[in-house]
Design a protein around this motif. Structure first.
Motif, PDB file in Angstrom:
ATOM      1  N   TYR A 196      44.250  48.102  43.169  1.00  0.00           N
ATOM      2  CA  TYR A 196      44.539  46.839  42.314  1.00  0.00           C
ATOM      3  C   TYR A 196      44.152  45.388  42.973  1.00  0.00           C
ATOM      4  O   TYR A 196      43.920  44.432  42.195  1.00  0.00           O
ATOM      5  CB  TYR A 196      46.345  46.888  42.000  1.00  0.00           C
ATOM      6  CG  TYR A 196      46.461  47.700  41.127  1.00  0.00           C
ATOM      7  CD1 TYR A 196      46.392  47.208  39.800  1.00  0.00           C
ATOM      8  CD2 TYR A 196      47.046  48.994  41.294  1.00  0.00           C
ATOM      9  CE1 TYR A 196      47.015  48.142  38.574  1.00  0.00           C
ATOM     10  CE2 TYR A 196      47.466  49.689  40.287  1.00  0.00           C
ATOM     11  CZ  TYR A 196      47.469  49.225  38.967  1.00  0.00           C
ATOM     12  OH  TYR A 196      47.843  49.981  37.828  1.00  0.00           O
ATOM     13  N   LYS A 197      44.118  45.461  44.141  1.00  0.00           N
ATOM     14  CA  LYS A 197      43.479  44.205  44.904  1.00  0.00           C
ATOM     15  C   LYS A 197      42.208  44.047  44.581  1.00  0.00           C
ATOM     16  O   LYS A 197      41.806  42.789  44.780  1.00  0.00           O
ATOM     17  CB  LYS A 197      43.787  44.259  46.621  1.00  0.00           C
ATOM     18  CG  LYS A 197      43.346  45.291  47.065  1.00  0.00           C
ATOM     19  CD  LYS A 197      43.488  45.086  48.529  1.00  0.00           C
ATOM     20  CE  LYS A 197      42.566  46.360  49.512  1.00  0.00           C
ATOM     21  NZ  LYS A 197      43.092  46.476  50.905  1.00  0.00           N
ATOM     22  N   PHE A 198      41.490  44.927  44.023  1.00  0.00           N
ATOM     23  CA  PHE A 198      40.120  44.586  43.571  1.00  0.00           C
ATOM     24  C   PHE A 198      40.049  43.607  42.584  1.00  0.00           C
ATOM     25  O   PHE A 198      39.102  42.883  42.385  1.00  0.00           O
ATOM     26  CB  PHE A 198      39.264  45.971  43.162  1.00  0.00           C
ATOM     27  CG  PHE A 198      38.070  45.900  42.411  1.00  0.00           C
ATOM     28  CD1 PHE A 198      36.988  45.240  42.983  1.00  0.00           C
ATOM     29  CD2 PHE A 198      37.978  46.234  41.273  1.00  0.00           C
ATOM     30  CE1 PHE A 198      35.677  45.134  42.402  1.00  0.00           C
ATOM     31  CE2 PHE A 198      36.780  46.386  40.491  1.00  0.00           C
ATOM     32  CZ  PHE A 198      35.652  45.774  41.038  1.00  0.00           C
ATOM     33  N   TYR A 199      41.205  43.734  41.670  1.00  0.00           N
ATOM     34  CA  TYR A 199      40.813  42.844  40.369  1.00  0.00           C
ATOM     35  C   TYR A 199      41.240  41.622  40.399  1.00  0.00           C
ATOM     36  O   TYR A 199      41.379  40.857  39.832  1.00  0.00           O
ATOM     37  CB  TYR A 199      41.669  43.547  39.135  1.00  0.00           C
ATOM     38  CG  TYR A 199      41.364  44.928  39.069  1.00  0.00           C
ATOM     39  CD1 TYR A 199      40.278  45.198  38.277  1.00  0.00           C
ATOM     40  CD2 TYR A 199      42.127  46.175  39.492  1.00  0.00           C
ATOM     41  CE1 TYR A 199      39.751  46.525  38.110  1.00  0.00           C
ATOM     42  CE2 TYR A 199      41.688  47.443  39.069  1.00  0.00           C
ATOM     43  CZ  TYR A 199      40.411  47.745  38.504  1.00  0.00           C
ATOM     44  OH  TYR A 199      39.987  48.880  38.139  1.00  0.00           O
ATOM     45  N   VAL A 200      41.692  41.100  41.865  1.00  0.00           N
ATOM     46  CA  VAL A 200      42.145  39.610  41.821  1.00  0.00           C
ATOM     47  C   VAL A 200      41.188  38.951  42.822  1.00  0.00           C
ATOM     48  O   VAL A 200      41.431  37.648  43.199  1.00  0.00           O
ATOM     49  CB  VAL A 200      43.547  39.609  42.492  1.00  0.00           C
ATOM     50  CG1 VAL A 200      44.580  40.173  41.274  1.00  0.00           C
ATOM     51  CG2 VAL A 200      43.579  40.271  43.563  1.00  0.00           C
ATOM     52  N   ILE A 201      40.206  39.589  43.047  1.00  0.00           N
ATOM     53  CA  ILE A 201      39.153  38.955  43.887  1.00  0.00           C
ATOM     54  C   ILE A 201      38.285  38.010  43.161  1.00  0.00           C
ATOM     55  O   ILE A 201      37.986  38.450  42.123  1.00  0.00           O
ATOM     56  CB  ILE A 201      38.096  40.284  44.593  1.00  0.00           C
ATOM     57  CG1 ILE A 201      39.044  41.027  45.734  1.00  0.00           C
ATOM     58  CG2 ILE A 201      36.975  39.426  45.382  1.00  0.00           C
ATOM     59  CD1 ILE A 201      37.874  42.091  45.991  1.00  0.00           C
TER      60      ILE A 201
ATOM     61  N   TYR B 135      40.063  41.681  35.274  1.00  0.00           N
ATOM     62  CA  TYR B 135      40.481  40.857  35.980  1.00  0.00           C
ATOM     63  C   TYR B 135      41.730  40.250  36.058  1.00  0.00           C
ATOM     64  O   TYR B 135      41.941  40.094  35.081  1.00  0.00           O
ATOM     65  CB  TYR B 135      39.405  39.600  35.764  1.00  0.00           C
ATOM     66  CG  TYR B 135      39.652  38.515  36.896  1.00  0.00           C
ATOM     67  CD1 TYR B 135      38.933  38.660  38.142  1.00  0.00           C
ATOM     68  CD2 TYR B 135      39.947  37.332  36.614  1.00  0.00           C
ATOM     69  CE1 TYR B 135      39.196  37.536  39.104  1.00  0.00           C
ATOM     70  CE2 TYR B 135      40.355  36.245  37.498  1.00  0.00           C
ATOM     71  CZ  TYR B 135      39.926  36.522  38.757  1.00  0.00           C
ATOM     72  OH  TYR B 135      40.128  35.354  39.710  1.00  0.00           O
ATOM     73  N   GLY B 136      42.498  40.319  37.167  1.00  0.00           N
ATOM     74  CA  GLY B 136      43.675  39.824  37.353  1.00  0.00           C
ATOM     75  C   GLY B 136      44.948  40.916  37.111  1.00  0.00           C
ATOM     76  O   GLY B 136      46.039  40.608  37.013  1.00  0.00           O
ATOM     77  N   MET B 137      44.573  42.091  36.994  1.00  0.00           N
ATOM     78  CA  MET B 137      45.468  43.203  36.657  1.00  0.00           C
ATOM     79  C   MET B 137      46.271  43.437  37.759  1.00  0.00           C
ATOM     80  O   MET B 137      46.038  43.419  38.960  1.00  0.00           O
ATOM     81  CB  MET B 137      44.444  44.374  36.404  1.00  0.00           C
ATOM     82  CG  MET B 137      45.463  45.587  35.942  1.00  0.00           C
ATOM     83  SD  MET B 137      44.813  46.961  35.421  1.00  0.00           S
ATOM     84  CE  MET B 137      43.733  47.463  36.609  1.00  0.00           C
ATOM     85  N   ASP B 138      47.570  43.600  37.523  1.00  0.00           N
ATOM     86  CA  ASP B 138      48.727  43.585  38.566  1.00  0.00           C
ATOM     87  C   ASP B 138      49.189  44.882  38.373  1.00  0.00           C
ATOM     88  O   ASP B 138      49.468  45.559  37.347  1.00  0.00           O
ATOM     89  CB  ASP B 138      49.606  42.443  38.398  1.00  0.00           C
ATOM     90  CG  ASP B 138      51.086  42.478  39.276  1.00  0.00           C
ATOM     91  OD1 ASP B 138      50.536  42.572  40.308  1.00  0.00           O
ATOM     92  OD2 ASP B 138      51.993  42.794  38.571  1.00  0.00           O
ATOM     93  N   SER B 139      49.739  45.439  39.586  1.00  0.00           N
ATOM     94  CA  SER B 139      50.276  46.931  39.583  1.00  0.00           C
ATOM     95  C   SER B 139      51.474  46.881  39.174  1.00  0.00           C
ATOM     96  O   SER B 139      51.782  47.831  38.213  1.00  0.00           O
ATOM     97  CB  SER B 139      50.141  47.340  41.115  1.00  0.00           C
ATOM     98  OG  SER B 139      51.118  46.434  41.661  1.00  0.00           O
TER      99      SER B 139
END
Length: 415
Positions: A51-56, A107-111
């Motif tokens: 999930y941290k990939f999508y907030v880079i 982009y921005g997806m949160d678990s």
């Protein structure tokens, strides 16, 4: 765009993007271990983005992908000829484009937000405010957003310099085939969005139109024509659209293997539409007892084809349980047929027992490749089938438990 991709992500199933014959011409043998190498540059574990990939930030991902491309040069150099090295370099490039597309689209997806979205999908479907609840949950599922201009910039990099008919690359690069399929979906969603009154139900029809309009005639177009004709015959409900796609394909395709498979899929469709005797199955239930469809003769049989990983499938379970309860004692059996992988059998058994699922619970022997599943042209779930007491097909694509029309149909048949 974000809600669209979220919906697709939650509801898309694990069938392959390009259906292949047993003697396929399609491989993926140019550059090995691309995902393993990619994991050194972006958060990736066992082929799944964390999930941290999508907030880079986007620029940081772009820089990491440049580094990834450069790092793959020694692997590319292993190819013996300049021509093969050029293909391998394109394989890596399209793999990187896929990563950029996935990052930009989600982009921005949160678990936590995504867990809540799945919870809403699976537990609130009968709520009169379901549409509003889903919309609110989708917003909360993303902690960051891209502006329209930022999103367009990402998509321009993903789909810029579109290469649409590289036969050699198509045959040997899964990354290129995936990219091309995504590009066709991208064109469908924007350039050809108004080309069917069927909405999502008509998506394969529009994709086939995109292929014929945008992809030059030749090997690649032929492969895609086969792919989307297959999807139309399996997924589109409109019989006229099925007949048109079948006739068009058979009059134009010269690929004998593809023609044979399309004929089989079409014959399956005609079987379901013609009130024919249903194909049989013989599968094990959660306790290992064998259950065949033939053994249930004398009763109507309502079959729910599902899997533990499928959120829309699980959203139907409360409705199915209510139907099972309300029609208890009637001349009908309810069968839930899992297409989970055999490797995940213990997960399926636990889910069934932990959630006290009723009816007859069985598991297919080869998930989507099981004979029964293939004969019903199933490549997306949930899917429901209704069989009469003589074993004949009432509906090969029956009403869902959440659809009031199912109860109307069962009342007519059982009273």
């Amino acid at each position: 765009m974000k809600a669209l991709i979220t919906s697709v992500m939650m509801m898309t199933l694990t069938f392959q993007g390009f259906a292949q014959t047993g003697k396929t011409e399609l491989t993926d043998d140019l550059v090995a271990n691309k995902d393993k190498a990619l994991g050194r540059f972006v958060p990736l574990h066992n082929g799944t983005y964390l999930y941290k990939f999508y907030v880079i930030p986007v620029p940081e991902v772009e820089q990491k992908l440049k580094e990834y491309r450069k790092a793959m040069e020694p692997e590319i150099a292993k190819q013996k000829t300049p021509a093969l090295q050029a293909l391998a370099r394109k394989d890596v490039d399209f793999h990187a484009r896929k990563v950029m597309s996935w990052h930009g689209g989600l982009y921005g997806m949160d678990s936590v937000g995504m867990a809540n979205l799945e919870h809403v999908m699976t537990t609130k479907k009968g709520d009169p405010n379901f549409t509003t609840l889903i919309a609110e949950a989708q917003k909360k599922a993303f902690v960051k957003t891209l502006s329209p201009d930022e999103r367009k910039a990402v998509m321009d990099k993903v789909y810029g310099d579109a290469e649409l008919d590289n036969e050699a690359l198509f045959k040997r690069s899964a990354a290129y085939r995936t990219w091309l399929g995504d590009y066709i979906t991208y064109l469908r969603n924007f350039k050809y969005r108004q080309d069917t009154t069927m909405g999502w139900a008509g998506m394969p029809i529009v994709k086939l139109k995109v292929v014929k309009a945008e992809i030059p005639a030749g090997f690649v177009q032929d492969q895609l024509n086969y792919q989307y004709t297959t999807e139309i015959l399996k997924m589109v409900k409109d019989s006229a659209a099925k007949e048109s796609a079948y006739r068009s394909f058979m009059s134009s395709s010269k690929n004998a293997a593809h023609r044979k498979e399309i004929e089989t899929i079409y014959a399956n469709y005609k079987m379901m539409a013609g009130n024919a005797l249903s194909p049989d199955f013989d599968y094990a239930d959660v306790d290992g007892k064998r259950v065949s469809l033939k053994s249930l003769r004398g009763k109507y049989v309502y079959i729910d084809v599902w899997a533990t990983w499928c959120a829309p499938c699980k959203a139907e379970i409360p409705f199915l349980q209510k139907v099972e309860h309300d029609y208890a004692g009637k001349n009908i059996e309810f069968v839930s047929l899992s297409v989970d992988r055999l490797a995940d059998k213990s997960k399926w058994v636990s889910y069934v027992k932990d959630n006290k699922l009723g009816g007859i619970q069985v598991m297919a022997d080869k998930d989507f490749s099981s004979d029964f599943i293939k004969k019903y042209n199933i490549n997306s779930i949930p899917r429901f089938i209704l069989i009469d007491p003589a074993g004949k097909i009432v509906a090969g694509d029956a009403y869902r438990p959440s659809d009031p029309l199912l109860r109307s149909q069962l009342d007519k048949l059982l009273n």
